[in-house]
Design a protein around this motif. Structure first.
Motif, PDB file in Angstrom:
ATOM      1  N   PHE A  82      79.432  46.005   8.835  1.00  0.00           N
ATOM      2  CA  PHE A  82      79.805  47.022   9.813  1.00  0.00           C
ATOM      3  C   PHE A  82      80.519  46.393  11.002  1.00  0.00           C
ATOM      4  O   PHE A  82      80.529  45.184  11.176  1.00  0.00           O
ATOM      5  CB  PHE A  82      78.563  47.790  10.306  1.00  0.00           C
ATOM      6  N   HIS A  83      81.098  47.266  11.815  1.00  0.00           N
ATOM      7  CA  HIS A  83      81.618  46.854  13.112  1.00  0.00           C
ATOM      8  C   HIS A  83      81.409  48.009  14.086  1.00  0.00           C
ATOM      9  O   HIS A  83      81.108  49.132  13.679  1.00  0.00           O
ATOM     10  CB  HIS A  83      83.090  46.435  13.037  1.00  0.00           C
ATOM     11  N   ILE A  84      81.524  47.723  15.372  1.00  0.00           N
ATOM     12  CA  ILE A  84      81.381  48.738  16.407  1.00  0.00           C
ATOM     13  C   ILE A  84      82.774  49.125  16.883  1.00  0.00           C
ATOM     14  O   ILE A  84      83.619  48.266  17.128  1.00  0.00           O
ATOM     15  CB  ILE A  84      80.544  48.208  17.585  1.00  0.00           C
ATOM     16  N   ALA A  85      82.997  50.437  16.990  1.00  0.00           N
ATOM     17  CA  ALA A  85      84.283  50.936  17.470  1.00  0.00           C
ATOM     18  C   ALA A  85      84.027  52.118  18.399  1.00  0.00           C
ATOM     19  O   ALA A  85      82.999  52.782  18.293  1.00  0.00           O
ATOM     20  CB  ALA A  85      85.150  51.374  16.294  1.00  0.00           C
ATOM     21  N   ILE A  86      84.951  52.361  19.291  1.00  0.00           N
ATOM     22  CA  ILE A  86      84.894  53.566  20.116  1.00  0.00           C
ATOM     23  C   ILE A  86      85.829  54.567  19.462  1.00  0.00           C
ATOM     24  O   ILE A  86      87.014  54.302  19.276  1.00  0.00           O
ATOM     25  CB  ILE A  86      85.295  53.269  21.565  1.00  0.00           C
ATOM     26  N   LYS A  87      85.245  55.734  19.091  1.00  0.00           N
ATOM     27  CA  LYS A  87      86.006  56.755  18.376  1.00  0.00           C
ATOM     28  C   LYS A  87      85.694  58.126  18.958  1.00  0.00           C
ATOM     29  O   LYS A  87      84.675  58.306  19.623  1.00  0.00           O
ATOM     30  CB  LYS A  87      85.627  56.749  16.888  1.00  0.00           C
ATOM     31  N   LYS A  88      86.534  59.090  18.652  1.00  0.00           N
ATOM     32  CA  LYS A  88      86.308  60.466  19.075  1.00  0.00           C
ATOM     33  C   LYS A  88      85.110  61.018  18.308  1.00  0.00           C
ATOM     34  O   LYS A  88      85.036  60.913  17.087  1.00  0.00           O
ATOM     35  CB  LYS A  88      87.547  61.317  18.808  1.00  0.00           C
ATOM     36  N   SER A  89      84.162  61.606  19.045  1.00  0.00           N
ATOM     37  CA  SER A  89      82.938  62.122  18.448  1.00  0.00           C
ATOM     38  C   SER A  89      83.045  63.618  18.193  1.00  0.00           C
ATOM     39  O   SER A  89      83.676  64.342  18.977  1.00  0.00           O
ATOM     40  CB  SER A  89      81.756  61.859  19.384  1.00  0.00           C
ATOM     41  N   ILE A  90      82.407  64.092  17.133  1.00  0.00           N
ATOM     42  CA  ILE A  90      82.379  65.538  16.895  1.00  0.00           C
ATOM     43  C   ILE A  90      81.502  66.231  17.935  1.00  0.00           C
ATOM     44  O   ILE A  90      81.568  67.446  18.092  1.00  0.00           O
ATOM     45  CB  ILE A  90      81.888  65.899  15.470  1.00  0.00           C
ATOM     46  N   PHE A  91      80.689  65.453  18.657  1.00  0.00           N
ATOM     47  CA  PHE A  91      79.831  66.002  19.706  1.00  0.00           C
ATOM     48  C   PHE A  91      80.556  66.054  21.049  1.00  0.00           C
ATOM     49  O   PHE A  91      79.991  66.466  22.050  1.00  0.00           O
ATOM     50  CB  PHE A  91      78.550  65.166  19.832  1.00  0.00           C
ATOM     51  N   GLY A  93      84.015  63.994  23.356  1.00  0.00           N
ATOM     52  CA  GLY A  93      84.342  62.723  24.006  1.00  0.00           C
ATOM     53  C   GLY A  93      84.428  61.558  23.041  1.00  0.00           C
ATOM     54  O   GLY A  93      84.341  61.718  21.824  1.00  0.00           O
ATOM     55  N   ASN A  94      84.610  60.390  23.598  1.00  0.00           N
ATOM     56  CA  ASN A  94      84.648  59.155  22.821  1.00  0.00           C
ATOM     57  C   ASN A  94      83.288  58.482  22.920  1.00  0.00           C
ATOM     58  O   ASN A  94      82.702  58.429  23.998  1.00  0.00           O
ATOM     59  CB  ASN A  94      85.732  58.212  23.333  1.00  0.00           C
ATOM     60  N   LYS A  95      82.795  57.965  21.786  1.00  0.00           N
ATOM     61  CA  LYS A  95      81.482  57.320  21.760  1.00  0.00           C
ATOM     62  C   LYS A  95      81.554  56.025  20.971  1.00  0.00           C
ATOM     63  O   LYS A  95      82.393  55.864  20.101  1.00  0.00           O
ATOM     64  CB  LYS A  95      80.444  58.240  21.135  1.00  0.00           C
ATOM     65  N   LYS A  96      80.590  55.124  21.281  1.00  0.00           N
ATOM     66  CA  LYS A  96      80.449  53.893  20.507  1.00  0.00           C
ATOM     67  C   LYS A  96      79.882  54.277  19.148  1.00  0.00           C
ATOM     68  O   LYS A  96      78.937  55.058  19.061  1.00  0.00           O
ATOM     69  CB  LYS A  96      79.517  52.908  21.196  1.00  0.00           C
ATOM     70  N   MET A  97      80.459  53.722  18.091  1.00  0.00           N
ATOM     71  CA  MET A  97      80.013  54.063  16.744  1.00  0.00           C
ATOM     72  C   MET A  97      79.827  52.832  15.874  1.00  0.00           C
ATOM     73  O   MET A  97      80.532  51.840  16.021  1.00  0.00           O
ATOM     74  CB  MET A  97      81.020  54.987  16.072  1.00  0.00           C
ATOM     75  N   ILE A  98      78.862  52.950  14.978  1.00  0.00           N
ATOM     76  CA  ILE A  98      78.661  51.965  13.937  1.00  0.00           C
ATOM     77  C   ILE A  98      79.520  52.432  12.772  1.00  0.00           C
ATOM     78  O   ILE A  98      79.308  53.525  12.239  1.00  0.00           O
ATOM     79  CB  ILE A  98      77.182  51.877  13.533  1.00  0.00           C
ATOM     80  N   VAL A  99      80.488  51.630  12.412  1.00  0.00           N
ATOM     81  CA  VAL A  99      81.416  51.979  11.336  1.00  0.00           C
ATOM     82  C   VAL A  99      81.161  51.030  10.175  1.00  0.00           C
ATOM     83  O   VAL A  99      81.295  49.815  10.307  1.00  0.00           O
ATOM     84  CB  VAL A  99      82.883  51.869  11.810  1.00  0.00           C
ATOM     85  N   ILE A 100      80.751  51.591   9.046  1.00  0.00           N
ATOM     86  CA  ILE A 100      80.499  50.794   7.849  1.00  0.00           C
ATOM     87  C   ILE A 100      81.828  50.501   7.167  1.00  0.00           C
ATOM     88  O   ILE A 100      82.669  51.390   7.013  1.00  0.00           O
ATOM     89  CB  ILE A 100      79.562  51.548   6.876  1.00  0.00           C
ATOM     90  N   ASP A 101      82.025  49.254   6.766  1.00  0.00           N
ATOM     91  CA  ASP A 101      83.231  48.899   6.025  1.00  0.00           C
ATOM     92  C   ASP A 101      83.168  49.583   4.667  1.00  0.00           C
ATOM     93  O   ASP A 101      82.287  49.291   3.856  1.00  0.00           O
ATOM     94  CB  ASP A 101      83.347  47.378   5.857  1.00  0.00           C
ATOM     95  N   LYS A 102      84.061  50.519   4.452  1.00  0.00           N
ATOM     96  CA  LYS A 102      84.032  51.356   3.245  1.00  0.00           C
ATOM     97  C   LYS A 102      84.277  50.554   1.964  1.00  0.00           C
ATOM     98  O   LYS A 102      83.893  50.975   0.890  1.00  0.00           O
ATOM     99  CB  LYS A 102      85.060  52.486   3.346  1.00  0.00           C
TER     100      LYS A 102
END
Length: 140
Positions: A82-91, A93-102
């Motif tokens: 995984f890595h951490i990224a700041i992405k647009k949230s469905i909730f 604004g932008n939030k820190k996210m755990i993104v799994i390497d697909k």
């Protein structure tokens, strides 16, 4: 005149260095705070909430380096990069996210998870409609 030029250059350099340093430090703080083992406390979402007691199992997440490992009753279930990224949230604004390497997945779908760390508590929110929000407590 040379004194003023030197003073001006020092002010500019010190201003640039402090901004860049704080951005790097904030990212490192998030990654460091996430590292370690987290014991699952509860999840809400879907049609109902669930707890470890209801399922009669102990689940943990372990974040180390760039991997997240999932354990159930002490058995390793999966380990994903995984890595951490700041992405647009469905909730909102932008939030820190755990993104799994697909690339590491055999399944087709795996939602990104926004996260918040407050003291020794971790809240993971799946970034999809009617999905789960899970709460964890840090073990070590």
């Amino acid at each position: 005149m040379k004194k003023y030029v030197l003073l001006f250059v020092l002010i500019i350099l010190s201003a640039c260095n402090s901004d860049d340093k704080s951005k790097v430090e904030n990212k490192n703080i998030d990654e460091i705070d996430l590292q370690g083992r987290w014991l699952w406390v509860s999840s809400t979402g879907g049609f109902q909430g669930v707890t470890p007691d209801a399922l009669k199992q102990k689940s943990e997440l372990e974040f180390s380096d760039n991997y997240v490992s999932t354990y159930t009753d002490g058995q390793l279930i999966k380990k994903l990069k995984f890595h951490i990224a700041i992405k647009k949230s469905i909730f909102g604004g932008n939030k820190k996210m755990i993104v799994i390497d697909k690339e590491d997945l055999t399944q087709v779908y795996y939602a990104d998870r926004s996260f918040i760390i407050t003291g020794n508590k971790l809240t993971l929110s799946e970034e999809c409609s009617d999905c789960f929000i899970s709460k964890y407590e840090k073990v070590n």
